[in-house]
Design an enzyme around this catalytic site. Structure first.
Site, PDB file in Angstrom:
ATOM      1  N   TYR A  54       0.812  -1.215   0.000  1.00 12.38           N
ATOM      2  CA  TYR A  54       0.000   0.000   0.000  1.00 12.38           C
ATOM      3  C   TYR A  54       0.846   1.265   0.000  1.00 12.38           C
ATOM      4  CZ  TYR A  54      -3.864  -3.089   1.406  1.00 12.38           C
ATOM      5  OH  TYR A  54      -4.812  -4.082   1.472  1.00 12.38           O
ATOM      6  N   SER A 239     -13.257  -5.037   1.419  1.00 15.59           N
ATOM      7  CA  SER A 239     -14.159  -4.532   0.371  1.00 15.59           C
ATOM      8  C   SER A 239     -15.633  -4.765   0.715  1.00 15.59           C
ATOM      9  CB  SER A 239     -13.827  -5.182  -0.974  1.00 15.59           C
ATOM     10  OG  SER A 239     -14.238  -4.374  -2.049  1.00 15.59           O
ATOM     11  N   LEU A 241     -17.916  -2.709   0.943  1.00  8.92           N
ATOM     12  CA  LEU A 241     -18.749  -1.843   0.102  1.00  8.92           C
ATOM     13  C   LEU A 241     -18.483  -2.064  -1.383  1.00  8.92           C
ATOM     14  CD1 LEU A 241     -18.641   1.531   2.086  1.00  8.92           C
ATOM     15  CD2 LEU A 241     -20.431  -0.209   2.068  1.00  8.92           C
ATOM     16  N   GLY A 244     -16.844   0.673  -3.072  1.00 12.03           N
ATOM     17  CA  GLY A 244     -17.708   1.840  -3.114  1.00 12.03           C
ATOM     18  C   GLY A 244     -18.956   1.677  -3.955  1.00 12.03           C
ATOM     19  N   LEU A 246     -21.434  -0.360  -3.649  1.00 10.05           N
ATOM     20  CA  LEU A 246     -22.647  -0.591  -2.865  1.00 10.05           C
ATOM     21  C   LEU A 246     -23.172   0.673  -2.183  1.00 10.05           C
ATOM     22  CD1 LEU A 246     -21.893  -4.140  -1.457  1.00 10.05           C
ATOM     23  CD2 LEU A 246     -23.895  -3.491  -2.831  1.00 10.05           C
ATOM     24  N   THR A 247     -22.451   1.779  -2.284  1.00  9.60           N
ATOM     25  CA  THR A 247     -23.020   3.052  -1.827  1.00  9.60           C
ATOM     26  C   THR A 247     -23.988   3.614  -2.861  1.00  9.60           C
ATOM     27  OG1 THR A 247     -21.318   4.449  -2.862  1.00  9.60           O
ATOM     28  CG2 THR A 247     -20.847   3.573  -0.646  1.00  9.60           C
ATOM     29  N   GLY A 248     -23.921   3.100  -4.081  1.00 13.36           N
ATOM     30  CA  GLY A 248     -24.762   3.605  -5.162  1.00 13.36           C
ATOM     31  C   GLY A 248     -24.159   4.782  -5.900  1.00 13.36           C
ATOM     32  N   LYS A 249     -22.949   5.200  -5.527  1.00 12.39           N
ATOM     33  CA  LYS A 249     -22.412   6.444  -6.102  1.00 12.39           C
ATOM     34  C   LYS A 249     -22.007   6.315  -7.565  1.00 12.39           C
ATOM     35  CE  LYS A 249     -17.723   5.760  -4.240  1.00 12.39           C
ATOM     36  NZ  LYS A 249     -16.730   6.309  -3.280  1.00 12.39           N
TER      37      LYS A 249
END
Length: 351
Positions: A54, A239, A241, A244, A246-249
């Site tokens: 990372y 992971s 989400l 990301g 699954l936030t709908g963004k």
């Protein structure tokens, strides 16, 4: 609410939510990383997950920055004994910038020993609580790729055996540099092989598996989840989400400023056929229940009986606070039934 769960048979208990740090050093500055770590500590989170790879996306110019930011936080705040530091060694890779001699990486004693020494230096600590193999040395489906296998000794060279890897880890445990070991992006066969080797006295017993697990990828439930009940090896879910999604963004092609997909376009794992339809269904359910989509998705993962800790990540403090709000969400049997009904319809579109 936040609770504390056994980390395998280690005698350590870890918070049901862990802080993921792979944005530190790329999307987040050192100061922002420290702020996230402060909030996590103040809210009772004791498990911090990192990797020598990372931040993400991996590149030579930033490699190791995440561990250095955690290390500077530990030096500034103290209380090393109050946190559980988990990090990972880079596994079989053609990248040459991880090792001093410019060679490619493998899961042998040379590579693992050098990797541990580097992580210890960057983290500014004498020991790592949980040292994880970032992915297998074997050829297996990784990060949503299609299934692939490689004959022993074929492909890009002979694989390092489980026994050789475990023996290298055993030396580090005996030296006091690593306390416990875990796997990541692993299969049921791989976990079985590591447990069998440990039973023969070859090395330390695996404490956990860190795999992707979320509403659009519940493949861990088949084969691996049973190890929690029968072998005391639980899941560190990453992971939760779905990067990301699954936030709908990202619905309808949206590309929010500063979002991972917008910046790096490395989210193909969650762009497979059927995934957007599944995401849309879970987002609609969350809103019907008066929750944010992130909170429903996170509450689901944390509530699974085989999950040891749910690794959340954020690039802003507002996102982090929203994610932590999932701790106040209780999934009733009726909500569970609604989720399972959607799973029956949509399955695992993004394994």
């Amino acid at each position: 609410m936040l609770d504390y769960r056994p980390l395998g048979r280690t005698g350590i208990t870890v918070s049901s939510i862990a802080l993921g740090t792979m944005t530190f050093g790329e999307q987040n500055t050192e100061a922002e990383g420290h702020a996230q770590l402060d909030i996590a500590r103040d809210r009772g989170i004791n498990l911090i997950d990192a990797a020598e790879l990372y931040p993400i996306p991996p590149k030579a110019e930033t490699q190791g920055a995440t561990e250095r930011i955690i290390g500077s936080w530990l030096k500034a705040r103290g209380s090393r004994d109050k946190v559980v530091i988990a990090t990972k060694v880079v596994c079989r890779s053609d990248a040459t910038y991880f090792r001093a001699d410019g060679t490619t990486t493998r899961l042998d004693a040379k590579n693992i020993t050098e990797a541990v020494e580097g992580s210890l230096k960057r983290l500014g600590t004498d020991y790592i609580d949980l040292y994880q193999l970032h992915w297998p040395d074997r050829a297996v489906p990784l990060f949503g790729q299609r299934a692939t296998t490689r004959a022993r000794g074929g492909g890009d060279g002979p694989e390092v055996t489980v026994e050789e890897t475990l023996a290298a880890l055993d030396a580090l445990v005996k030296a006091g540099k690593v306390r416990h070991v875990g796997l990541s992006n692993e299969t049921a066969w791989g976990l079985s092989a590591f447990l069998a080797a440990a039973e023969k006295g070859i090395g330390p017993r695996v404490a956990s598996v860190q795999n992707a697990y979320n509403l659009v990828n519940r493949t861990y439930e088949t084969g691996l989840a049973e190890f929690h009940q029968r072998e005391d090896v639980g899941l560190l879910a990453y992971s939760p989400l779905a990067q990301g999604f699954l936030t709908g963004k990202y619905l309808d092609g949206a590309l929010p400023a500063g979002a991972r997909k917008t910046l790096f376009n490395r989210t193909q794992r969650y762009e497979k056929p059927g995934t957007e339809e599944a995401v849309r269904a879970y987002v609609a359910l969350a809103r019907e229940l008066g929750l944010t989509p992130a909170q429903l998705a996170l509450a689901f993962v944390t509530s699974r009986p085989f999950v040891t800790s749910n690794i959340i990540g954020a690039t802003t403090l507002a996102q982090l606070e929203e994610d932590l709000g999932a701790l106040d969400v209780t999934l009733t049997p009726e909500i569970e039934d609604r989720i399972d009904a959607l799973h029956q319809l949509h399955g695992n579109p993004a394994p």
